[in-house]
Design an enzyme around this catalytic site. Structure first.
Site, short mmCIF file in Angstrom:
data_model
loop_
_atom_site.label_atom_id
_atom_site.label_comp_id
_atom_site.label_asym_id
_atom_site.label_seq_id
_atom_site.Cartn_x
_atom_site.Cartn_y
_atom_site.Cartn_z
CB THR A 1 -17.83 -2.44 -12.10
OG1 THR A 1 -17.18 -1.35 -12.74
CG2 THR A 1 -18.70 -1.91 -10.96
CE LYS B 1 -3.29 -2.77 -0.09
NZ LYS B 1 -3.84 -3.05 -1.45
CG HIS C 1 -8.29 3.66 -0.89
ND1 HIS C 1 -9.07 2.66 -0.38
CD2 HIS C 1 -7.27 3.04 -1.53
CE1 HIS C 1 -8.55 1.48 -0.68
NE2 HIS C 1 -7.46 1.69 -1.39
CD GLN D 1 -12.67 -3.16 -7.18
OE1 GLN D 1 -12.89 -3.46 -6.01
NE2 GLN D 1 -11.52 -2.65 -7.58
CD GLN E 1 -9.03 10.12 -13.24
OE1 GLN E 1 -9.56 9.37 -12.42
NE2 GLN E 1 -9.56 10.35 -14.43
CE1 TYR F 1 -9.85 -2.45 -18.85
CE2 TYR F 1 -9.04 -0.58 -17.57
CZ TYR F 1 -9.85 -1.08 -18.57
OH TYR F 1 -10.65 -0.23 -19.29
#
Length: 321
Positions: A207, A123, A149, A210, A141, A186
Protein backbone atom coordinates in the site's frame (compact mmCIF):
# COMPACT_ATOMS: atom_id res chain seq x y z
CA UNK A 1 -33.17 14.11 -40.07
CA UNK A 2 -31.72 10.83 -38.76
CA UNK A 3 -29.58 10.49 -41.85
CA UNK A 4 -28.18 13.97 -41.32
CA UNK A 5 -27.43 13.25 -37.67
CA UNK A 6 -25.76 9.99 -38.62
CA UNK A 7 -23.64 11.79 -41.16
CA UNK A 8 -22.55 14.35 -38.57
CA UNK A 9 -21.67 11.62 -36.09
CA UNK A 10 -19.54 9.87 -38.70
CA UNK A 11 -17.78 13.13 -39.52
CA UNK A 12 -16.93 13.62 -35.85
CA UNK A 13 -15.78 10.01 -35.59
CA UNK A 14 -13.57 10.31 -38.65
CA UNK A 15 -12.10 13.55 -37.32
CA UNK A 16 -11.30 12.03 -33.94
CA UNK A 17 -9.79 8.84 -35.38
CA UNK A 18 -7.70 10.87 -37.84
CA UNK A 19 -5.78 12.25 -34.86
CA UNK A 20 -4.34 8.82 -34.00
CA UNK A 21 -0.57 8.79 -34.48
CA UNK A 22 0.00 7.15 -37.87
CA UNK A 23 3.03 5.31 -36.51
CA UNK A 24 0.68 3.23 -34.36
CA UNK A 25 -1.64 2.15 -37.16
CA UNK A 26 0.36 -1.07 -37.96
CA UNK A 27 0.12 -2.30 -34.36
CA UNK A 28 -2.64 -4.79 -33.44
CA UNK A 29 -5.96 -3.22 -32.39
CA UNK A 30 -4.75 0.34 -33.06
CA UNK A 31 -6.08 1.17 -36.52
CA UNK A 32 -9.65 1.77 -35.31
CA UNK A 33 -11.24 1.87 -31.83
CA UNK A 34 -13.88 -0.71 -32.82
CA UNK A 35 -11.91 -3.96 -32.20
CA UNK A 36 -10.61 -2.95 -28.79
CA UNK A 37 -14.07 -1.69 -27.82
CA UNK A 38 -15.53 -5.05 -28.84
CA UNK A 39 -13.00 -6.88 -26.65
CA UNK A 40 -13.86 -4.72 -23.65
CA UNK A 41 -17.61 -5.14 -24.24
CA UNK A 42 -17.20 -8.92 -24.42
CA UNK A 43 -15.17 -8.74 -21.20
CA UNK A 44 -18.07 -6.98 -19.49
CA UNK A 45 -20.58 -9.47 -20.94
CA UNK A 46 -18.52 -12.43 -19.71
CA UNK A 47 -17.81 -11.01 -16.25
CA UNK A 48 -21.32 -9.74 -15.55
CA UNK A 49 -23.45 -12.39 -17.25
CA UNK A 50 -21.92 -15.26 -19.22
CA UNK A 51 -19.23 -16.25 -16.72
CA UNK A 52 -21.46 -16.32 -13.60
CA UNK A 53 -24.10 -18.34 -15.47
CA UNK A 54 -21.47 -20.79 -16.70
CA UNK A 55 -20.09 -21.24 -13.17
CA UNK A 56 -23.46 -21.28 -11.39
CA UNK A 57 -23.67 -25.07 -11.02
CA UNK A 58 -19.96 -25.82 -11.20
CA UNK A 59 -17.29 -26.06 -8.56
CA UNK A 60 -14.62 -23.34 -8.56
CA UNK A 61 -11.57 -24.00 -10.69
CA UNK A 62 -8.31 -24.02 -8.71
CA UNK A 63 -6.05 -22.72 -11.50
CA UNK A 64 -3.02 -22.59 -9.21
CA UNK A 65 -0.43 -23.33 -11.89
CA UNK A 66 -2.11 -21.00 -14.38
CA UNK A 67 -2.12 -18.12 -11.89
CA UNK A 68 1.51 -18.66 -10.94
CA UNK A 69 2.53 -18.56 -14.60
CA UNK A 70 0.25 -15.58 -15.30
CA UNK A 71 1.56 -13.46 -12.44
CA UNK A 72 5.23 -14.13 -13.06
CA UNK A 73 4.74 -13.59 -16.79
CA UNK A 74 3.39 -10.12 -15.97
CA UNK A 75 6.37 -9.52 -13.70
CA UNK A 76 8.69 -10.16 -16.64
CA UNK A 77 6.56 -8.14 -19.04
CA UNK A 78 6.41 -5.18 -16.65
CA UNK A 79 10.19 -5.22 -16.19
CA UNK A 80 10.64 -5.17 -19.96
CA UNK A 81 8.18 -2.28 -20.38
CA UNK A 82 9.92 -0.19 -17.71
CA UNK A 83 13.30 -0.85 -19.33
CA UNK A 84 11.97 0.17 -22.75
CA UNK A 85 10.48 3.39 -21.38
CA UNK A 86 13.83 4.25 -19.81
CA UNK A 87 15.79 3.49 -22.96
CA UNK A 88 13.28 5.29 -25.20
CA UNK A 89 13.69 8.64 -23.54
CA UNK A 90 13.45 8.74 -19.77
CA UNK A 91 17.13 7.86 -19.27
CA UNK A 92 18.36 9.26 -22.57
CA UNK A 93 16.87 12.49 -23.92
CA UNK A 94 14.00 13.39 -21.58
CA UNK A 95 14.35 16.20 -19.01
CA UNK A 96 11.68 14.79 -16.63
CA UNK A 97 9.91 18.13 -16.94
CA UNK A 98 8.18 19.35 -20.10
CA UNK A 99 8.94 16.59 -22.57
CA UNK A 100 6.89 16.74 -25.79
CA UNK A 101 5.99 13.71 -27.87
CA UNK A 102 8.69 13.02 -30.44
CA UNK A 103 6.71 12.66 -33.68
CA UNK A 104 9.72 11.78 -35.83
CA UNK A 105 10.68 8.40 -37.23
CA UNK A 106 13.98 8.24 -35.38
CA UNK A 107 14.88 4.86 -33.85
CA UNK A 108 14.36 6.20 -30.32
CA UNK A 109 10.98 7.75 -31.17
CA UNK A 110 9.77 4.53 -32.81
CA UNK A 111 10.99 2.57 -29.79
CA UNK A 112 8.85 4.79 -27.58
CA UNK A 113 5.85 4.20 -29.84
CA UNK A 114 6.36 0.46 -29.50
CA UNK A 115 6.58 0.45 -25.71
CA UNK A 116 3.62 2.82 -25.40
CA UNK A 117 1.55 0.33 -27.39
CA UNK A 118 2.91 -2.57 -25.32
CA UNK A 119 1.90 -0.77 -22.13
CA UNK A 120 -1.65 -0.45 -23.42
CA UNK A 121 -1.74 -4.05 -24.64
CA UNK A 122 -0.62 -5.26 -21.21
CA UNK A 123 -3.92 -3.87 -19.91
CA UNK A 124 -5.76 -6.17 -22.29
CA UNK A 125 -3.77 -9.09 -20.89
CA UNK A 126 -4.66 -7.98 -17.36
CA UNK A 127 -8.34 -8.55 -18.10
CA UNK A 128 -7.47 -12.09 -17.04
CA UNK A 129 -7.43 -10.85 -13.43
CA UNK A 130 -11.21 -10.78 -13.46
CA UNK A 131 -11.56 -13.93 -15.56
CA UNK A 132 -9.68 -15.81 -12.83
CA UNK A 133 -12.05 -14.37 -10.22
CA UNK A 134 -15.06 -15.61 -12.17
CA UNK A 135 -13.68 -19.10 -12.79
CA UNK A 136 -12.62 -19.43 -9.14
CA UNK A 137 -16.00 -18.05 -8.01
CA UNK A 138 -14.41 -15.18 -6.08
CA UNK A 139 -17.37 -12.91 -6.71
CA UNK A 140 -16.53 -10.75 -3.71
CA UNK A 141 -13.48 -9.47 -5.58
CA UNK A 142 -15.45 -8.40 -8.63
CA UNK A 143 -16.49 -4.96 -7.41
CA UNK A 144 -17.69 -2.01 -9.41
CA UNK A 145 -14.33 -0.24 -9.19
CA UNK A 146 -12.47 -3.35 -10.30
CA UNK A 147 -14.63 -3.73 -13.39
CA UNK A 148 -14.46 0.01 -14.07
CA UNK A 149 -10.68 0.01 -13.87
CA UNK A 150 -10.27 -3.00 -16.14
CA UNK A 151 -12.73 -1.85 -18.79
CA UNK A 152 -12.99 1.93 -18.93
CA UNK A 153 -9.34 2.67 -18.15
CA UNK A 154 -7.95 0.53 -21.03
CA UNK A 155 -10.49 2.23 -23.29
CA UNK A 156 -9.25 5.71 -22.34
CA UNK A 157 -5.60 4.60 -22.40
CA UNK A 158 -6.12 3.47 -26.00
CA UNK A 159 -6.88 7.07 -26.93
CA UNK A 160 -4.06 8.42 -24.80
CA UNK A 161 -1.50 6.09 -26.34
CA UNK A 162 -2.99 6.64 -29.78
CA UNK A 163 -2.64 10.40 -29.62
CA UNK A 164 0.47 10.73 -27.43
CA UNK A 165 2.83 7.73 -27.57
CA UNK A 166 5.55 9.22 -25.40
CA UNK A 167 6.40 12.57 -23.90
CA UNK A 168 5.71 13.64 -20.33
CA UNK A 169 2.34 11.91 -20.39
CA UNK A 170 4.09 8.53 -20.46
CA UNK A 171 5.65 9.03 -17.02
CA UNK A 172 2.63 7.56 -15.24
CA UNK A 173 2.78 4.47 -17.47
CA UNK A 174 6.42 3.85 -16.58
CA UNK A 175 5.76 4.29 -12.86
CA UNK A 176 2.64 2.12 -13.02
CA UNK A 177 4.58 -0.75 -14.60
CA UNK A 178 7.34 -0.36 -12.01
CA UNK A 179 4.76 -0.90 -9.28
CA UNK A 180 3.29 -3.85 -11.17
CA UNK A 181 6.66 -5.61 -11.02
CA UNK A 182 6.37 -5.68 -7.23
CA UNK A 183 2.64 -6.36 -7.14
CA UNK A 184 2.54 -9.27 -9.51
CA UNK A 185 5.58 -10.78 -7.81
CA UNK A 186 3.61 -10.66 -4.57
CA UNK A 187 0.54 -12.19 -6.21
CA UNK A 188 2.68 -14.90 -7.78
CA UNK A 189 4.12 -15.92 -4.42
CA UNK A 190 0.65 -15.80 -2.88
CA UNK A 191 -0.73 -18.09 -5.56
CA UNK A 192 2.14 -20.55 -5.02
CA UNK A 193 0.66 -21.77 -1.73
CA UNK A 194 0.93 -21.58 2.09
CA UNK A 195 4.61 -22.52 2.15
CA UNK A 196 5.40 -19.07 0.71
CA UNK A 197 3.38 -17.10 3.25
CA UNK A 198 6.45 -16.50 5.40
CA UNK A 199 7.92 -14.52 2.51
CA UNK A 200 4.91 -12.20 2.30
CA UNK A 201 5.45 -10.23 5.50
CA UNK A 202 5.80 -7.05 3.43
CA UNK A 203 2.14 -6.94 2.35
CA UNK A 204 1.62 -3.73 4.33
CA UNK A 205 4.30 -1.99 2.29
CA UNK A 206 2.45 -2.74 -0.94
CA UNK A 207 0.00 0.00 0.00
CA UNK A 208 2.89 2.36 0.76
CA UNK A 209 4.32 1.63 -2.69
CA UNK A 210 0.95 2.42 -4.24
CA UNK A 211 0.74 5.70 -2.35
CA UNK A 212 4.23 6.59 -3.51
CA UNK A 213 3.18 5.89 -7.09
CA UNK A 214 0.28 8.32 -6.93
CA UNK A 215 2.42 11.00 -5.27
CA UNK A 216 5.07 10.73 -7.99
CA UNK A 217 2.52 10.77 -10.80
CA UNK A 218 0.60 13.73 -9.40
CA UNK A 219 3.75 15.75 -8.64
CA UNK A 220 5.13 15.16 -12.10
CA UNK A 221 1.84 16.29 -13.65
CA UNK A 222 1.50 19.26 -11.28
CA UNK A 223 4.73 20.87 -12.49
CA UNK A 224 3.04 21.42 -15.86
CA UNK A 225 0.81 24.10 -14.28
CA UNK A 226 3.82 26.06 -13.02
CA UNK A 227 6.01 26.00 -16.10
CA UNK A 228 6.20 29.34 -17.91
CA UNK A 229 6.16 27.57 -21.24
CA UNK A 230 5.63 23.96 -22.21
CA UNK A 231 5.19 22.62 -25.72
CA UNK A 232 3.68 19.28 -24.69
CA UNK A 233 1.04 18.73 -27.34
CA UNK A 234 -1.84 17.23 -25.29
CA UNK A 235 -2.55 19.18 -22.06
CA UNK A 236 -5.82 17.28 -21.54
CA UNK A 237 -3.81 14.13 -20.89
CA UNK A 238 -1.87 15.89 -18.12
CA UNK A 239 -5.15 17.06 -16.57
CA UNK A 240 -6.56 13.52 -16.58
CA UNK A 241 -3.37 12.04 -15.14
CA UNK A 242 -3.38 14.59 -12.31
CA UNK A 243 -7.02 13.85 -11.48
CA UNK A 244 -6.37 10.11 -11.64
CA UNK A 245 -3.30 10.23 -9.39
CA UNK A 246 -4.92 12.52 -6.83
CA UNK A 247 -8.15 10.51 -6.67
CA UNK A 248 -6.39 7.21 -6.04
CA UNK A 249 -4.02 8.78 -3.52
CA UNK A 250 -7.05 9.79 -1.46
CA UNK A 251 -8.59 6.34 -1.90
CA UNK A 252 -5.46 4.47 -0.81
CA UNK A 253 -4.79 6.89 2.04
CA UNK A 254 -8.21 6.07 3.43
CA UNK A 255 -7.45 2.37 3.14
CA UNK A 256 -4.11 2.85 4.93
CA UNK A 257 -5.87 4.62 7.81
CA UNK A 258 -8.59 1.99 8.08
CA UNK A 259 -6.21 -0.97 7.81
CA UNK A 260 -3.08 0.12 9.65
CA UNK A 261 -4.07 3.03 11.89
CA UNK A 262 -7.52 1.99 13.05
CA UNK A 263 -6.65 -1.68 12.76
CA UNK A 264 -9.51 -2.68 10.50
CA UNK A 265 -7.27 -5.03 8.60
CA UNK A 266 -9.44 -7.37 6.57
CA UNK A 267 -13.09 -7.88 5.65
CA UNK A 268 -14.67 -10.90 7.39
CA UNK A 269 -14.75 -13.03 4.27
CA UNK A 270 -11.01 -12.53 3.76
CA UNK A 271 -10.19 -13.41 7.35
CA UNK A 272 -12.13 -16.61 6.94
CA UNK A 273 -10.40 -17.36 3.67
CA UNK A 274 -6.96 -16.88 5.16
CA UNK A 275 -7.82 -19.14 8.13
CA UNK A 276 -8.82 -21.83 5.67
CA UNK A 277 -5.39 -21.53 4.05
CA UNK A 278 -6.70 -20.07 0.82
CA UNK A 279 -3.42 -18.49 -0.05
CA UNK A 280 -4.35 -18.22 -3.70
CA UNK A 281 -6.98 -15.70 -2.69
CA UNK A 282 -4.17 -13.25 -2.10
CA UNK A 283 -3.85 -12.92 -5.84
CA UNK A 284 -7.34 -11.54 -5.98
CA UNK A 285 -7.28 -7.91 -4.90
CA UNK A 286 -5.99 -5.72 -7.60
CA UNK A 287 -7.23 -2.19 -7.62
CA UNK A 288 -5.35 -1.63 -10.93
CA UNK A 289 -3.03 0.90 -12.67
CA UNK A 290 -4.50 0.85 -13.62
CA UNK A 291 -5.38 1.77 -9.85
CA UNK A 292 -6.90 -0.10 -7.24
CA UNK A 293 -5.78 -2.55 -4.78
CA UNK A 294 -3.15 -3.95 -6.66
CA UNK A 295 -3.51 -2.31 -9.69
CA UNK A 296 -3.89 0.97 -10.06
CA UNK A 297 -3.45 0.46 -10.00
CA UNK A 298 -1.10 -0.72 -14.01
CA UNK A 299 -2.65 -0.46 -13.30
CA UNK A 300 -3.71 2.47 -13.34
CA UNK A 301 -3.45 0.32 -14.05
CA UNK A 302 -4.00 -0.10 -13.63
CA UNK A 303 -3.79 -1.98 -12.45
CA UNK A 304 -5.43 0.86 -9.56
CA UNK A 305 -8.15 0.98 -6.56
CA UNK A 306 -10.02 -1.91 -7.57
CA UNK A 307 -7.32 -1.68 -9.85
CA UNK A 308 -9.70 -1.29 -8.88
CA UNK A 309 -13.80 -0.43 -6.81
CA UNK A 310 -17.07 -0.27 -5.05
CA UNK A 311 -18.03 1.22 -1.76
CA UNK A 312 -16.63 -0.91 1.02
CA UNK A 313 -15.78 -3.74 -1.34
CA UNK A 314 -12.88 -1.95 -2.94
CA UNK A 315 -10.91 -2.17 0.28
CA UNK A 316 -10.75 -5.93 -0.05
CA UNK A 317 -8.80 -5.33 -3.23
CA UNK A 318 -6.60 -2.71 -1.81
CA UNK A 319 -5.55 -4.84 1.10
CA UNK A 320 -3.56 -6.97 -1.31
CA UNK A 321 -1.73 -3.98 -2.62
Amino acid sequence: MLQEMGSQVMEIYDFVVSGIDPRLKPYPLMEKPGPMSAILLFYLFFVLYLGPRFMANRKPFQLKEAMIFYNFFLVGLSIFIVYEFLMSGWLTTYTWRCDPVDTSDSPEALRMVRVAWLFWFSKIIELMDTIFFVLRKKSGQITFLHIFHHSFMPWTWWWGVGYAPGGMGSFHAMVNCSVHVVMYFYYGLSAAGPRFQKFLWWKKYMTAIQLGQFVLVSLHATQYYFLKTCDYQFPIIINLIWIYGTFFFVLFSNFWIQAYVKGKRLPKQDVKASLNGAAAHANGPKLHESGTTGKAVCNGASNGAAHHENGGSHTSKMKKA
